[in-house]
Structures are given as C-alpha cells and as structure tokens.
Design an enzyme around this catalytic site. Sequence first.
Site, PDB file in Angstrom:
ATOM      1  N   LYS A   1       0.861  -1.193   0.000  1.00  0.00           N
ATOM      2  CA  LYS A   1       0.000   0.000   0.000  1.00  0.00           C
ATOM      3  C   LYS A   1       0.896   1.242   0.000  1.00  0.00           C
ATOM      4  O   LYS A   1       1.921   1.277   0.706  1.00  0.00           O
ATOM      5  CB  LYS A   1      -0.893  -0.021   1.248  1.00  0.00           C
ATOM      6  CG  LYS A   1      -1.966   1.063   1.282  1.00  0.00           C
ATOM      7  CD  LYS A   1      -2.848   0.912   2.535  1.00  0.00           C
ATOM      8  CE  LYS A   1      -3.986   1.929   2.569  1.00  0.00           C
ATOM      9  NZ  LYS A   1      -4.826   1.771   3.791  1.00  0.00           N
TER      10      LYS A   1
ATOM     11  N   SER B   1      -9.979  -0.559   6.910  1.00  0.00           N
ATOM     12  CA  SER B   1      -9.366  -0.344   5.593  1.00  0.00           C
ATOM     13  C   SER B   1      -8.662  -1.561   4.994  1.00  0.00           C
ATOM     14  O   SER B   1      -8.265  -1.528   3.832  1.00  0.00           O
ATOM     15  CB  SER B   1      -8.378   0.823   5.648  1.00  0.00           C
ATOM     16  OG  SER B   1      -9.079   2.040   5.591  1.00  0.00           O
TER      17      SER B   1
ATOM     18  N   SER C   1      -9.800   1.722   2.630  1.00  0.00           N
ATOM     19  CA  SER C   1      -8.898   2.512   1.818  1.00  0.00           C
ATOM     20  C   SER C   1      -7.829   1.694   1.089  1.00  0.00           C
ATOM     21  O   SER C   1      -7.246   2.175   0.124  1.00  0.00           O
ATOM     22  CB  SER C   1      -8.202   3.559   2.692  1.00  0.00           C
ATOM     23  OG  SER C   1      -7.338   2.924   3.629  1.00  0.00           O
TER      24      SER C   1
END
Lengths: 475, 472
Positions: B74, B173, B149
């Site tokens: 990420k 997330s 997210s």
Amino acid sequence: MSGWETVIGLEVHTELRTETKLFCSCANRFGDEPNTNVCPVCLGLPGSLPVLNARAVDYAVRIGVALHCQVQPSIFHRKNYFYPDMPKDYQISQYDLPIDTDGWLELPGGKRVGIERAHLEEDTGKTTHVGGGGRIHDADHSLVDYNRAGVPLVEIVSRPDLRSADEARAYVDELRAILVATGASDGKMEEGSLRVDANVSVRPVGSTAFGTRCEVKNMNSLRSLGRAIDYEVARQVRLVEGGGEVVQETRHWNEAEGHTSSMRSKEEAFDYRYFPEPDLVPVVPDPAWVDGIRAALPAMPAELRRGVAHAAGMAPESDAVVTVVRLGLEPFVTATVAAGADAGLAVRRLANEVASEIGSLANLGPEQFVTLLRMESAGDLTTAQARTVLKDMLTGGGDPAGIAAAHGFEALGGDALEAALDEVVADNADAWARYVAGEDKLQGLFIGRLRGATAGKADLAAAAAILRARRAAGC
Amino acid sequence: MTAVEIAGAVRSGEHSAVEVVEEHLERIARRDGGVHAFLHLTADAALERAAQVDEAVAAGIDPGPLAGVPVALKDNLCTRGVPTTCASRILEGWRPPYDATVVSRLAAAGAVALGKTNLDEFAMGSSTENSAFGPTRNPHDPTRVPGGSSGGSAAAVAAGFAPLALGSDTGGSIRQPAALCGVVGAKPTYGLVSRYGLIAFASSLDQIGPFAETVADAALLLDVIAGHDPADSTSLPSAPPSARAGLDRGVEGLRVGLVTELTTAEGLDPQVVARTREAADALEAAGAKVDEVSVPAAVYGLSAYYLIAPAEASSNLARYDGVRYGLRAPGADITEMYVRTRTEGFGAEVKRRIMLGTYALSAGYYDAYYGKAQKVRTRILEDFDAAYQRFDALLGPTAPGGAFALGAKTTDPLTMYLNDVCTIPSNLAGHPAVSVPYGVDAGGLPLGVQVLAPALGETVMFQVAATLEASR
C-alpha cells in the site's frame, strides 16, 4: 512604586546534556553545521515515530529530586501549532501529567520558592529570517536549521512566589547552579541552553488577589531578566495608577531599546489543541530507580553553602560564601579545613582574588592554596603580599614560597617591625600623645604611615596589636 | 499458486523466483490498465531482487519463508528511494530515505516487492475513490469499487497481480476491501506489527496487516511482519502469537459469539446477514459452540471513531506544510504558503477530516467530543472483555454489503462512513479481526464475514478463519 507589590512566576527552559536527542539517536550538539544532526524522526518525515531517550528521563528525575518535587507517572501530549522550525507542526510536550510536580527551591537568603512543575519536551529548530525586519512575515526568505529540533528540554515552572527583580535573578541563579550540580544542564544562558520567561503582575500591598499578568519573553541574560521585570512592573503600575487596566498578553523584551512590547493578546493566543501523544506510552518511573537517583545526587548548592559557611564561621547567605559555592570553589575550603588552616581566610581569598581570576583556576592546586594561607596566617607574608602571590599563582602557576622569594617578599615582623614602628611614632609624636589619650581612630594613621615606610612589607595585623599593647602599657 | 506454494517451490529450487515475478509482472501489464491497483511499479528492482533470491537458493542459502513471493505494498508504507504518495498530491514525487520496518522484514524473509498500490488519500475512505491519482476498480466488476482505503492492495490480490499484499487498517481499511474483493484481509492486534514507516492517519488505531487469497497465506505473511520493533514505542514487547499455529487446529470445543450489534447494524444488506449466519452454522457443524452475544457499546463505535480518527489525523497531517518536502505552493508570506499548499495538496475528504478533528480538539470542545469519544472507547473495550469472558472468538459481517458502483456513495460522506460500522469496534478496542470471503450476493459479488478475537488472540482467530475457509 510604593504601595504596589510585584508578583513574579518564572518559566525556565533548560536543554539537557544528553548525548542524543529526546526521540531519536541524532547528536545533541550545539554549533555544528546546520542540518547535519538530523534524521527521519527529528525531521518529522512521514512515517517516522518517536522513541523516548531514557537518559533524558533520568535527567528530568534528577531535576525533580533536586527541586524536592514528587516524581510521578507522566504522559506526553501534542501541542499543535504551525511554525516552520517545528518539523511535525506539533511539539511533543508534557501537559496535565508532568514528570515532576510540587517542589521548592531555597534561595541563598533562606526563602523557599514553590516549584509548580517540571516537564520534558522537545526543542524546536532555529529559524533565521533573511531580509525585511527580521520577523517571519516580512522576510524575503527564511533559513531553518533542524539540528536543535528534538533536543530534550525540561521546563521548570515556579509558583508566583517571587516579589522583585532581584529575587527573580537570585532564583534563576540558584536554579542554574542546581541544574549544573545535577549534571542535567550546562546552564549556559548565552548559548540558549537556559531560557527564561517571566509572568509579571502587580497588586496593591496587602492584597491577596493576583493582578492580571503579562508573560515577558526574550531575556537572554540575568541582567536583561532584571531590566525587563523592572520595566514591566513600572509599566503596569503606571497603567493602573493612570486608571487603566493591565491586559493579559505575551510581551517581547527589546534589549536594545529597554522596553517590552505586545506580541499577542489573550484573544490571539494559540489554541494548542493538546491531546495525548498516541505514538508514545506513559512514562512510569520505578520508585526504586528514583530512590537510586536521589541517593546518587551530589550535594546541592544550598547544602554546600551551609558547609562552607559553617567552616568559615560566616552566614550561608553572605556574599563570600555564595560566591565560593557559585564558582564551585568549595573543594578548596574542604582542603583548607582538612589541613587545619584558616577556612575564613580561605573563603575571603577565594571570593575575592580567586573569583576575579576564575578563568585561570586550573593553575591553582588546593595544596598550594593551603600553603599560601598558612604563610599568611603565620605572618610570613602580609595581606598585600599574599594577594600578590595568589594572583601570580593563578596567572602563571607555581608554588607560593618560590613566588614570594622571587618578589623579595617577607613580612616585616619581630624586632624589625618594632624598629619601624618606633620611627613612625617618633615622627608623629603629637598624634601618638592623642592616641595614648584615647583617640582610637588615630591607629589608622600609624598603620598607614607604617605601610608607606615599609613599602607594604609590614605585617599590619601584628603592628596593630603592638600599637594597642604599647598604649595599654602607657608608653 | 499461493504464497505458500511459491515459497516452497522457490526454496526447493523447483521454481525460479525470476519466473514467478515475471509471470506476475506480465499479468499486471496485461490487466492493471483496467484495474489501476498500482500507483508505482518497481519491476526492475523486483526482477533484480528475484535474481538474488534465486542465487541464494543456488548457493544453498535459505532466502526465508517468503522466498520469491511477490508482494504489493500500500502506498502509505515508506519505501527507500521509491515514490510514496499516500495517493495525495501533497506528497507527489517524495521519495522516503528509509524503509518501513515491515518492508525491511519482507525483504529479510525473501519476499519481492512489486510496487505501491492505490488507496484513498491518506487512507481516508472506503472505496479508493478518494485517490488523487484516480480510482481503483474491483477486479470482479470494473464498474464497482474495490472498497477502501486499501483498495489497490485488495484488488491486486484479487486480480492475481500478487499473491500477497500489505494494507493498513484504521477503521476497516483492510477488512472491508478484502470482503468486497473476495480475498482474506486481517487487522492484527494493535502493537503486534510495527507502524514505523507507515504514514500515519490515526496513530492510536492504525495497524498494518496482510491481504492474501487464502487464510494460510495471510497467516504466513502476518507471522513474518509481526513482532517487537524498538523503533515503534507502541510495539508490544511480548513474543508475538503465531497465526499459522491456528491453521490446522479446527474449532472443536471453541466458543464463538455472534455479535448482535454487528448483525443488526444500520444499513446492512440482508444477504450479508444471511452469509454470516451460514458461517455460524458452519462453525457449529465443525464442532464450535455458537451463541449470540451482545457488545452494547459497539453501536457508538462509528460516532467515537469519527471524532478520534479525525482528531489524530488533524495533528498527523499538519506536517504537510510545504516547508520541507512534497508540494509547495508559493505565497507572499508563510501563512499564504501554508494555506495554498494545503488547499491545493489535499483532497476534499482529507480536508473534511482535518476540519472535523481540529474542531473536536478545540479549547472548550475537547471534553464534549474527544474526551467523550475516548470514554466510549473504554466502554467498548470493557464490553468486548466481558464478551471474551464467555467466548474465544466473535463473528459478524465485515461490510454492510457487496461492492458498490463507482460514484454511488461519493456525494454523501455519511453513507460512505457507514461502510465501516462493523469493522470500527475492533480498531477502537485494539483487537485483531480478519475478513474471510464467504459466499456471494445475488449479483455474484463476493461477501465477507469477520472473525474477531481478543488482544493477541491471532492464533484462535486463524483457527476460526481457516475453518470457515474450508467450509465454503
């Protein structure tokens, strides 16, 4: 300012003498090339996290113990505000749970000043504004050095117990001595490792309520602290006596122009939005560890003053004793006492001749110092000669006997002194008659003449004794 | 191939790491144009690293438990010399001078980082539509979001771009996009995985965790990244529990609680509740004792979260001021530079949360908002503790529904926030939770169920997760 009482509380920031910064392993060092002692943590780079320096906690505990504080479990908060020399745009500081709380400091005169709290926090970087008026908003550009960012500080907050600029200076002087004695700080106000802000208010004598206070910043010496407080007190009294009101605000001391001016009002005060720092865990000092620190602390200045005063037969608050301890000269007194020499004489010599040549202290060994004291006490050197020899010892080193011999010093005593006195008395027969008749103050005249006649070699103390003995004998 | 299979094959010399990486890069080249899982690929570095792994194997050196396994990161994890943006204009072009601890641990375990994945800007969002660099699309249906997210990481695993990925979970997330993409995603116990090098959103809630196609792969990755890190003061000093230890234990005799507040939460798609109940039945069939349990304060989780997380974020994101790195929009003076930089650099959702958080911490409001939210947090923890007196693990839905269409929830932030209603309580409690794919909705889109466990209960959590996976 009659009719008004001054009320002062001081906030003193001291940098800690740790090897590394408060939350990272960068060197804590003054004067290096800008932005060389930096890393992701003290630059506040995204993703970096603080790790508390155990030595800084140790120093904070030492300070707390030396100031008779409660050392308690504490947490860190974030103090949020924007400024370019603060890399994260928040400062990690302690807020409602400081590590040290509720202590006191004793001034040399014996007065106790309350310590509200002492807490750990990180320092900011240093900004230099280029162009304009030297302030951030009219500068052409600004340069930031982050070497200081993250340097550990302890902020020590006094209670509003100080009543004059002199007391405030004495407090800072004493606090500085304590900080140096603990080893936590070098106490250098000029280099900014000790910084003082003053909360000043005035109130009618006899009133117990506090007046509205102003916080005065930017004093960089004890002298400017005193001047700033005196100015601020006069300003507030003038204001109130003129029918006005003091407005709570932060004021900036201008050293060159000798006045304070408003920096920001209470309404403009920052809302720091304090909240507990989630990147750190609570600091819970082990009581046994705190006790160990307490036991290992060296004697603090107040205790040293009592020891020196006792040895010298002086009051602890006397200037000579205060000076000797402030300059760290008490080992010389200890050596004097151990050798059975005159500690009172030692303190006088240390507080005067040695104090005025303190930069050359390295040249002076305790043994040589004691030897000199003995020579003076035994009458081998006069006071004036002893002073000269001591100065030479300080400036160039060497042993007192050798220096005295090189100067051709020997105290005029015994028969030679008697003979010299005979001459002085003969030359001033009139005065002698009046002295014998009871005019005591004339003794000074004979002593003065004797000093002149012997070019300072006469042992004046011995001479005074002879004069008194002769008068008593009526000759 | 799963990560376990790749690592086994590479370690034994049966497969070359270079071949494995080439296959995945090829798949990315072919399909990521339509998915947009990656913001930045490090193909050359990955091939170089894979070659080193192969050399090590040839030299008889074990490259580690993730030998040659491609991993997607990420883009809020710092990677030395590699752009790290948080999907924000304000960090565009910034290259960290250091690796996050998890990135170093992956490298030390023989893993091969393929690149940086898309996310909602600064991890604020539930659809990956808040990325300044364009949304990620759900590999199961490109008209739909992957969740967020960590949508890029979830989509990368779902699309087969990498068998493993790392995400971060502040309010769901990792778990919510895992559910929406049909993969496994776990949020570990707070403090189990070092946050050093994870760009902070809400420091007291953020945890890094694994995405994988299988429960066993997720456990493998978690065990590699877990463990104390002296660079993170909130990192737990105790020896980490083993996730893999739970894989083959089954659930015989385990007590599992079905959380009433999670199955009756606002806005839940009945199909999600149905899948959760099927999961409960499956566990019972496997020998667990399943019962309903109430965690009363969980219903206040969402409200408390949207005070605490923005409050911390408002402080964490202050440093993006144009002075030191990232975007600088010049101004006549320092204030104008701050304002212009932050106005141009941050997207709408980030600004919204900074304002919310700034307000919540303001003098006079602190007690009513932030202080109160912290009390709710304590209550939630107490209620969970009470539940764990009676149960070894808890069960609930992960997300309120399957993947929604792009743009469906962008106009109303509150609707978007409701996506996290089932995941937030674990973040507030600091407890671990894992989302396991469990069935599909009427449109054939994947749904997930969530296994919750007490602090450091990763072993039992993976016992339940592995059993659920096997029961599908």
